[in-house]
Enzyme design. Sequence first.
Site, short mmCIF file in Angstrom:
data_model
loop_
_atom_site.label_atom_id
_atom_site.label_comp_id
_atom_site.label_asym_id
_atom_site.label_seq_id
_atom_site.Cartn_x
_atom_site.Cartn_y
_atom_site.Cartn_z
N ASP A 67 0.82 -1.21 0.00
CA ASP A 67 0.00 0.00 0.00
C ASP A 67 0.85 1.27 0.00
OD1 ASP A 67 0.95 -0.33 2.60
OD2 ASP A 67 -0.99 -0.93 3.40
N ASN A 136 -6.93 -2.94 14.51
CA ASN A 136 -8.32 -3.14 14.11
C ASN A 136 -8.50 -4.35 13.19
OD1 ASN A 136 -7.18 -2.26 11.75
ND2 ASN A 136 -8.51 -0.49 11.46
N HIS A 138 -6.88 -4.88 10.30
CA HIS A 138 -6.69 -4.69 8.86
C HIS A 138 -5.42 -5.40 8.37
CE1 HIS A 138 -4.26 -0.63 9.17
NE2 HIS A 138 -3.51 -1.65 9.44
N GLU A 143 -9.67 -2.20 5.51
CA GLU A 143 -10.18 -1.83 6.83
C GLU A 143 -11.42 -2.64 7.21
OE1 GLU A 143 -8.09 -0.28 8.36
OE2 GLU A 143 -7.68 1.75 7.72
P1 PGA Z 1 2.59 -1.89 12.65
O1 PGA Z 1 1.41 -1.77 11.58
O2 PGA Z 1 3.54 -2.91 12.10
O3 PGA Z 1 3.19 -0.51 12.67
O4 PGA Z 1 1.98 -2.29 13.94
C1 PGA Z 1 0.77 -2.92 11.15
C2 PGA Z 1 -0.38 -2.56 10.27
O5 PGA Z 1 -1.02 -1.51 10.50
O6 PGA Z 1 -0.69 -3.33 9.35
#
Ligand code: PGA
Length: 241
Positions: A67, A136, A138, A143
């Site tokens: 992304d 969350n 995702h 999302e």
């Molecule tokens: P993080 O993010 O590795 O910074 O915890 C993971 C994500 O949001 O997919």
Amino acid sequence: MNVIVVKDYEALSKTAAGLIQSQLMWSPDSVLGLATGSTPVGTYKVLIDLFKKGEINFEDVVTFNLDEYLGLEKSNEQSYYHFMRENLFNHVNVNEDHIHIPNGISDDFEQECLNYESDIVKAGGIDLQILGIGHNGHIGFNEPNVEFEAKTHIVSLDEETIEANKRFFDSVEDVPKKAISMGIKTIMRSKKIILMASGQGKADIISKLVKDDIRPNLPASVLHLHENVIVLIDEAAASKL
Ligand code: PGA
């Protein structure tokens, strides 16, 4: 879902890097799906060390990132393009032409999304996809509680994602509200997937992911339908299992 629990973040990073190294030993021209965020930073550090020691070669590797934020120039320090350059690409021998990161600045995002999908197909599909997981649930920027999009698409970021990512920006207002992300099908088409999580803060979501059913308010739960997924977590992230 194959759950592997290792001691801590260091062990997590070494294990993930070791799995990537094995992948490249078997198949030096593998297509890797890469992630940003805090979780894979340690893995990328280990990969850089392995490269410096001559124990891994990225010459024929092709990469696709999950992304990118919309509206951030590549030169912007918060762009995922910048993140990948700083944390991996500038330090290994990956071929510039083999790097793919969704373009967050485009006049035609619809075309951009279509091109990203067809580039993945042309490359033969993703052999090994690295994923983090949001608090969350995702994966990429797919999302919760919105209809799953199959392919690369534009997303409006969840409030929880904006909150979680504000730590990288001067203020919450500076966090982009939209992004371009691989879709659920893009991710699910990967031949192998490693989802990584570290720390107590991820213990709740990992417990839900591993124990619960497949449901739209936990996008990562779709991975239960994939035949080759490793959930690689440290003891803290596994503490509620
Ligand atoms: P993080 O993010 O590795 O910074 O915890 C993971 C994500 O949001 O997919």
